[in-house]
Scaffold this motif. Structure first.
Motif, short mmCIF file in Angstrom:
data_model
loop_
_atom_site.label_atom_id
_atom_site.label_comp_id
_atom_site.label_asym_id
_atom_site.label_seq_id
_atom_site.Cartn_x
_atom_site.Cartn_y
_atom_site.Cartn_z
N THR A 87 63.28 55.81 98.14
CA THR A 87 62.98 56.93 97.25
C THR A 87 61.47 57.07 97.05
O THR A 87 60.93 58.18 97.06
CB THR A 87 63.66 56.72 95.89
OG1 THR A 87 65.07 56.55 96.08
CG2 THR A 87 63.42 57.92 94.97
N ALA A 88 60.79 55.94 96.88
CA ALA A 88 59.33 55.96 96.73
C ALA A 88 58.67 56.53 97.97
O ALA A 88 57.70 57.30 97.88
CB ALA A 88 58.82 54.55 96.45
N GLY A 89 59.18 56.17 99.15
CA GLY A 89 58.63 56.70 100.39
C GLY A 89 58.79 58.21 100.47
O GLY A 89 57.85 58.93 100.86
N PHE A 90 59.97 58.71 100.09
CA PHE A 90 60.19 60.16 100.08
C PHE A 90 59.27 60.85 99.07
O PHE A 90 58.78 61.96 99.32
CB PHE A 90 61.66 60.46 99.75
CG PHE A 90 62.53 60.62 100.95
CD1 PHE A 90 62.66 61.85 101.58
CD2 PHE A 90 63.22 59.53 101.47
CE1 PHE A 90 63.46 61.99 102.70
CE2 PHE A 90 64.02 59.66 102.59
CZ PHE A 90 64.14 60.90 103.21
N PHE A 91 59.03 60.19 97.95
CA PHE A 91 58.18 60.79 96.93
C PHE A 91 56.73 60.92 97.44
O PHE A 91 56.08 61.95 97.23
CB PHE A 91 58.22 59.94 95.66
CG PHE A 91 57.54 60.58 94.48
CD1 PHE A 91 57.92 61.84 94.02
CD2 PHE A 91 56.51 59.93 93.82
CE1 PHE A 91 57.29 62.42 92.94
CE2 PHE A 91 55.88 60.50 92.73
CZ PHE A 91 56.27 61.76 92.28
N VAL A 92 56.25 59.90 98.12
CA VAL A 92 54.90 59.96 98.69
C VAL A 92 54.83 61.06 99.75
O VAL A 92 53.85 61.82 99.82
CB VAL A 92 54.48 58.60 99.27
CG1 VAL A 92 53.14 58.71 100.00
CG2 VAL A 92 54.39 57.56 98.17
N MET A 93 55.86 61.17 100.58
CA MET A 93 55.90 62.26 101.56
C MET A 93 55.83 63.60 100.87
O MET A 93 55.11 64.51 101.31
CB MET A 93 57.18 62.17 102.40
CG MET A 93 57.12 61.19 103.55
SD MET A 93 58.45 61.46 104.75
CE MET A 93 59.87 60.97 103.79
N SER A 94 56.56 63.75 99.77
CA SER A 94 56.57 65.00 99.02
C SER A 94 55.17 65.35 98.53
O SER A 94 54.73 66.50 98.61
CB SER A 94 57.52 64.90 97.82
OG SER A 94 58.82 64.57 98.22
N LEU A 95 54.47 64.35 98.01
CA LEU A 95 53.12 64.57 97.51
C LEU A 95 52.17 64.98 98.63
O LEU A 95 51.22 65.75 98.41
CB LEU A 95 52.60 63.31 96.82
CG LEU A 95 53.37 62.86 95.56
CD1 LEU A 95 52.85 61.51 95.08
CD2 LEU A 95 53.25 63.89 94.44
#
Length: 366
Positions: A71-79
């Motif tokens: 989830t953290a990885g997806f969040f960084v991608m989103s940013l």
């Protein structure tokens, strides 16, 4: 644990919002292409995590922490998404986060029933992730071409590695993807409402927003009235050894068109509200009918894979929306285009309901 999976899905939907934001800022062919490429890359691994949580025991601490790491990885991608296509470090940040997500996905499968399958497909996932990372070091003007190579690698991976060795738990699998659709639809109408709140004209805000809501409700109806439930039954009927292949084509490739269609539709709605009484120009005039058309074609492909027959009404509606919506946008304005598109979507819902009732009456008569 469904609440943790829902938390993961909410972060994924933020990624969709960011991708739609790229198209809002760049409503041209370049922006559309970048949005499509970014979504294809991200959707490949979202689907991968849907397969992973199908096998993980999320009542245990280890798998929970692993999913939170993803989830953290997806969040960084989103940013990184809004600036991943421009100069600066964000293309590298996007690629590094994606490589991290692929790594979590690989490790997560190692102690599950899908470990044999991930040993086959995992190296190809790492190869495409390294290409995404390499794209961050390429000049911004050429970065999209490297992303396109990564997308091509992902699309052909199942044909090279196969999808054997994975188990598809139908109920969980269908529910996960259905949650993605409802959350993306909800987030899209939220974005439209936020855009409308900045406008001053009362008619545009109220009538335009209600038309957008009605169109989104019709899209919801087309999937959740029967399609989701029927897809579960149809997937259950497919032999276990062929089920992963069917799941890949229906909930993977076809669903990508469906999800991208919702995102493009949301941007088209925003552009229609911005030019409610004025003609739209260039790609902005096409986005609303294009998005709805992609949604309907994706839905039709989804149905075709599982049911074995094309839903002709939906394909006819996609053509009708393009034929009527684009001229309405160019010659009349966003309000007319929104009204025409919404009317055709609601008409499609009514057409399908009537056909279903007629078929039921004939069955009873027989």
């Amino acid at each position: 644990m469904r609440s943790l999976e829902l938390f993961f899905d909410l972060v994924f939907v933020f990624t969709i919002t960011q991708i739609a934001g790229v198209l809002v800022e760049h409503p041209d062919l370049g922006g559309l292409a970048r949005s499509a490429l970014l979504l294809t890359i991200i959707w490949w691994m979202y689907g991968g995590f849907a397969w992973l949580t199908n096998a993980l025991d999320l009542d245990r601490t280890g798998p929970r922490l692993l999913l939170l790491l993803g989830t953290a990885g997806f969040f960084v991608m989103s940013l990184a998404v809004p600036r991943a296509g421009g100069p600066g470090p964000w293309g590298v940040v996007f690629g590094a986060a994606y490589l991290g997500v692929v790594s979590v996905h690989f490790v997560g499968f190692l102690r599950t029933s899908g470990r044999r399958g991930i040993h086959r497909i995992g190296p190809y996932n790492f190869a495409s992730a390294l290409v995404v990372l390499a794209a961050g070091f390429v000049p911004a003007d050429h970065r999209a071409w490297v992303w396109a190579l990564a997308c091509l690698m992902e699309w052909v991976t199942p044909f090279v590695s196969g999808v054997g060795g994975f188990t598809v738990g139908v109920g969980h699998f269908v529910e996960r993807h259905g949650l993605a659709v409802i959350i993306v639809l909800g987030e899209s109408i939220t974005e439209v409402g936020a855009a409308a709140s900045h406008l001053d004209d009362l008619t545009t805000v109220l009538l335009g927003s209600l038309l957008a809501l009605a169109a989104s409700a019709a899209m919801w109806w087309l999937y959740f009235d029967r399609e989701e439930e029927d897809s579960a039954g149809l997937l259950e009927l497919i032999p276990v050894e062929r089920r992963p292949h069917a799941a890949l084509w229906s909930f993977g490739y076809s669903y990508l068109g469906l999800i991208f269609g919702i995102a493009v539709t949301a941007v088209g709605m925003q552009k229609s509200l911005d030019s409610f009484g004025r003609p739209l120009h260039e790609l902005s005039a096409v986005l609303l009918p294009l998005g709805v058309g992609l949604f309907l074609v994706g839905l039709a492909c989804f149905h075709r894979v599982l049911a074995g027959a094309w839903p002709v009404r939906r394909l006819v509606a996609a053509v009708a929306i393009a034929a009527a919506g684009i001229p309405a946008s160019r010659w009349s304005g966003g309000g007319t285009a929104l009204a025409v598109t919404t009317a055709l979507l609601v008409g499609l819902v009514a057409w399908e309901q009537r056909a279903r009732m007629t078929s039921a009456l004939r069955s009873r008569g027989a």
